[in-house]
Design a protein around this motif. Structure first.
Motif: not given
Ligand SMILES: Nc1nc2c(ncn2[C@@H]2O[C@H](COP(=O)(O)OP(=O)(O)OP(=O)(O)O)[C@@H](O)[C@H]2O)c(=O)[nH]1
Ligand SMILES: [Mg+2]
Ligand SMILES: [Zn+2]
Length: 377
Positions: A71-74, A79-83, A107-110
């Motif tokens: 999912k990250i590669d495609t 848009g979250l990318g690698y952790p 999803n990130r808060k900040t």
């Protein structure tokens, strides 16, 4: 391994409703049939090929699932990318294996980002989900106004609350201490400024207060200012390696080489980081405006709305320079930062350029409105 997770640990790690709701929703929609195999957890260290993770049942190791990799590669990962360190993730227990699989990033808060090193202009998220940023300087010749301004800008841009920390007060006279504190207060524009010493533990009670309510805090600042020493003093143990004082000739060598998230015993987390060599800005003109609010407000009084503050008559910036309210250095760093942002933005692709247009549009309409308000129109 005992998989009875304690909600208490998760709470201390900062697992609040924002993340809990996301986790519950993902379980309900994607993993309903085997929901007992999935857990929430938080990334503490990113290693080359795996992650250290804090979970409700202790520290574990994990790696990305094949599905998440794909999912990250495609780019089907929203848009979250690698952790990154600080991320909340959904992990899955693999039978008969000590490893866990990371299935999803919440999803990130900040986020705290910088310009990725290298040729391509790209945002690189380095830490996520922090509430406060401790911007650490030491009260000696390494004190650097420009750096502090840059970190402040990054905070405004990312909705992170800055706390300006002045370390090594034990090495200062009262007079020197006052000098650094007042200089920093000028930059801080109302944000807290705390002078401390890891040797005398002065004001550490003030720093500890910021963790109440299980807050997440990261430290930034040049190498050698004492970030890891502060972490050790806060947690009351020598967990992070600190630069040997005899290693004077190694000046410039970073003692901490990775980012690490540590759980505080009374709740909340602290993230130690290596001293950044360069702090390159990642877009966002909003942030510059807040960090240099004094200059922005001054410019509203210029006679011409498109004043370049170089030689125009009725320029409020030039008159502030002349009467000493504004220093040449501060104006210079404002310009430098603006140019850096513009330069990076023009290197970005078309989509981002469109975003930039929007930002400028918003900014100019805000600027015009602020000017009008100021002039009572
Ligand atoms: N006198 C004095 N020395 C301190 C204080 N805090 C840290 N130091 C010393 O400063 C040196 C650098 O401290 P570190 O904690 O390794 O600095 P750092 O910011 O983590 O450095 P990097 O990991 O390289 O980014 C060490 O020798 C510490 O003992 C302080 O409050 N007073
Ligand atoms: Mg360190
Ligand atoms: Zn002007």
């Amino acid at each position: 391994m005992n998989l009875n997770q304690t909600d208490n640990i998760l709470t201390k790690l900062g697992f609040d409703d924002y993340f809990k709701n996301q986790f519950d929703e993902i379980i309900q929609t994607e993993f309903k049939n085997e929901s007992e195999m999935y857990f929430p957890a938080r990334i503490s260290i990113r290693h080359k090929n795996h992650y250290s993770i804090m979970s409700g049942f202790g520290e574990i190791k994990g790696e990305l699932s094949g599905k998440l990799h794909f999912k990250i590669d495609t780019r089907e990962d929203n848009g979250l990318g690698y952790p990154v360190v600080g991320d909340w993730v959904v992990i899955k227990k693999i039978e008969g294996n000590d490893f866990f699989l990371i299935e999803k990033v919440l999803n990130r808060k900040t986020k705290f980002s910088r310009l990725a090193p290298g040729e391509i202009t790209e945002e690189q998220i380095i830490i996520s989900n922090i509430d406060y940023l401790f911007i650490v300087s030491s009260m000696n010749q390494d004190f650097n106004v420009r750096r502090i301004e840059r970190y402040l800008t990054m905070c405004w841009e990312n909705d992170i609350k800055p706390v300006l920390i002045l370390n090594k007060s034990d090495l200062c006279s009262e007079e020197e201490k006052n000098y650094y504190v007042s200089k920093t207060e000028l930059l801080a524009q109302g944000c807290p400024v705390v002078n401390i010493s890891t040797k005398t533990k002065e004001n550490f009670n003030l720093l500890l207060n910021y963790f109440s309510g299980n807050k997440s805090i990261s430290l930034v600042g040049s190498s050698g200012v004492g970030k890891s020493s502060i972490v050790n003093t806060l947690i009351g143990e020598e967990k992070m390696k600190v630069k040997d004082i005899t290693g004077y000739k190694d000046k410039g060598v970073h003692t901490t080489t990775h980012r690490e998230l540590i759980l505080m015993s009374d709740g909340g987390v602290i993230i130690d980081t290596p001293g950044m060599r360069t702090v390159l800005m990642w877009s966002g003109s909003d942030g510059v405006e807040s960090a240099f609010d004094d200059i922005e407000s001054l410019s509203l009084n210029c006679k011409f709305t498109d004043c370049s503050h170089t030689n125009e008559p009725g320029c409020a910036i030039i008159s502030a320079l002349n009467d000493g309210t504004l220093t040449k250095e501060r104006l210079k760093s404002y310009r430098k930062l603006q140019n850096e942002i513009k330069y990076n933005e023009t290197r970005q692709d078309k989509k981002l350029k469109a975003d930039q247009k929007k930002i400028w549009k918003k900014l100019t309409s805000q600027g015009v409105q602020r000017g009008k308000n100021k002039r009572g129109i």
